[in-house]
Design a protein around this motif. Structure first.
Motif, PDB file in Angstrom:
ATOM      1  N   VAL A 118       0.257  -0.848  -0.113  1.00 35.39           N
ATOM      2  CA  VAL A 118       0.282  -0.049  -0.190  1.00 35.39           C
ATOM      3  C   VAL A 118       0.613   1.178  -0.182  1.00 35.39           C
ATOM      4  O   VAL A 118       1.115   1.434   1.115  1.00 35.39           O
TER       5      VAL A 118
ATOM      6  N   LYS B  63      -5.407  -2.969  -7.730  1.00 28.67           N
ATOM      7  CA  LYS B  63      -5.176  -1.726  -7.747  1.00 28.67           C
ATOM      8  C   LYS B  63      -4.363  -1.263  -6.589  1.00 28.67           C
ATOM      9  O   LYS B  63      -5.188  -1.299  -5.553  1.00 28.67           O
ATOM     10  N   PRO B  64      -3.251  -0.689  -6.265  1.00 30.85           N
ATOM     11  CA  PRO B  64      -2.748  -0.469  -5.201  1.00 30.85           C
ATOM     12  C   PRO B  64      -3.386   0.923  -4.678  1.00 30.85           C
ATOM     13  O   PRO B  64      -3.021   1.355  -3.841  1.00 30.85           O
ATOM     14  N   GLU B  65      -3.773   1.547  -6.023  1.00 30.91           N
ATOM     15  CA  GLU B  65      -3.679   3.252  -5.745  1.00 30.91           C
ATOM     16  C   GLU B  65      -4.943   3.357  -6.849  1.00 30.91           C
ATOM     17  O   GLU B  65      -4.443   3.332  -7.958  1.00 30.91           O
ATOM     18  N   LEU B  66      -6.022   4.074  -6.765  1.00 28.31           N
ATOM     19  CA  LEU B  66      -7.203   4.278  -7.291  1.00 28.31           C
ATOM     20  C   LEU B  66      -7.001   6.129  -7.573  1.00 28.31           C
ATOM     21  O   LEU B  66      -6.329   6.860  -6.138  1.00 28.31           O
TER      22      LEU B  66
ATOM     23  N   LEU C 272      -7.926   1.194  -2.753  1.00 23.02           N
ATOM     24  CA  LEU C 272      -7.060   0.707  -3.710  1.00 23.02           C
ATOM     25  C   LEU C 272      -8.288  -0.783  -3.793  1.00 23.02           C
ATOM     26  O   LEU C 272      -9.077  -0.592  -3.564  1.00 23.02           O
ATOM     27  N   SER C 273      -8.101  -1.209  -5.035  1.00 15.04           N
ATOM     28  CA  SER C 273      -9.157  -1.750  -5.285  1.00 15.04           C
ATOM     29  C   SER C 273      -8.552  -3.709  -5.102  1.00 15.04           C
ATOM     30  O   SER C 273      -7.346  -3.987  -5.057  1.00 15.04           O
TER      31      SER C 273
ATOM     32  N   VAL D  89      -4.607  -8.007  -4.842  1.00 17.57           N
ATOM     33  CA  VAL D  89      -4.281  -6.787  -5.288  1.00 17.57           C
ATOM     34  C   VAL D  89      -4.682  -6.382  -6.684  1.00 17.57           C
ATOM     35  O   VAL D  89      -4.035  -6.979  -7.655  1.00 17.57           O
TER      36      VAL D  89
ATOM     37  N   HIS E  97      -7.951   7.803   0.201  1.00 16.91           N
ATOM     38  CA  HIS E  97      -6.869   7.086  -0.394  1.00 16.91           C
ATOM     39  C   HIS E  97      -8.314   6.039  -0.944  1.00 16.91           C
ATOM     40  O   HIS E  97      -8.865   5.485  -0.454  1.00 16.91           O
TER      41      HIS E  97
END
Length: 237
Positions: A99, A230-233, A216-217, A228, A214
């Motif tokens: 993350v 996507k660690p950051e949307l 994530l998906s 995981v 924040h």
């Protein structure tokens, strides 16, 4: 290179029949009608369609035989609706350093009482402690289905949590709200005004106050692995 595996669950394929009440679904498992626990209090109307293929996890004790973990979604992957699975997957992602917006952080405490609310996490980070609340975003939106959205219905509890985070930030504490976009194929997070306009207003106020936002998906693979996506949307509030 495959997506990082967070959990391995012994799920069984099942077919959704109906939502019996807020916390129980009727499902068909190998031709038998069973009761499955629903941990997500959202309406989940886009998933809870009779006949839709789902993934159930056997359980023992209580009035249900299974947990309704996910619904089959894009590419045969599962959209994870079970909030306990979402939390376990997120916590494992933090442990594995996956993350980016919690780099160097560790979970110090869970279920932290703040004011009149209980927040999900207190993190110990290089810059100090961070109070954080996790929310489940399993409503798909956008022309291409690229958005994970929250909430899908009014949430006074969610409103209260955001107000507590704003108060913490105004008191000089670091505060964060993050969303688990638990569906394959999502790229962005958006607050859903039709679900709860007050939540949208509060998130805008929170961002102005300095509360970190924040997302994530994650998704469930047919073999039972939670990964995981996507660690950051990208965030749109």
């Amino acid at each position: 290179m495959g997506k990082p595996i967070l959990l391995k669950l012994k799920t069984l394929p099942c077919t959704f029949i109906e939502r019996f009440n807020r916390f129980v679904a009727l499902v068909d498992v190998n031709g038998e009608i069973k009761r499955a626990l629903i941990t997500n209090t959202g309406r989940l109307e886009e998933f809870m369609i009779p006949g839709r293929r789902a993934f159930c996890l056997p359980k023992t004790g209580g009035k249900t035989d299974f947990v309704l973990v996910a619904f089959e979604d894009l590419g045969g992957k599962g959209a994870v609706i079970d909030t306990r699975t979402q939390a376990k997957a997120f916590e494992r992602a933090v442990e594995l350093g996956l993350v980016p917006w919690l780099s160097g952080c560790r979970i110090k405490r869970k279920e932290v009482t703040v004011g009149k609310s209980r927040l999900d996490y207190l993190f110990d980070c290089p810059g100090g402690e961070v109070y954080a609340e996790m929310k489940s975003a399993v409503l798909r939106g956008g022309k291409r289905g690229e958005y994970a959205m929250y909430p899908d219905c009014p949430s006074t509890r969610g409103q209260k949590h955001i107000r507590e985070l704003i108060s913490l930030r105004k008191a000089g504490r670091r505060a964060m709200i993050f969303f688990i976009g638990a569906m394959p194929g999502v790229e962005k997070f958006r607050a859903y005004e039709r679900g709860d306009p007050e939540i949208v207003r509060l998130l805008m106020e929170a961002r102005k106050a300095g509360v970190e936002i924040h997302a994530l998906s994650i998704s469930l693979l047919p073999g039972g692995e939670v990964v995981v996506e996507k660690p950051e949307l990208e965030i749109e509030v």
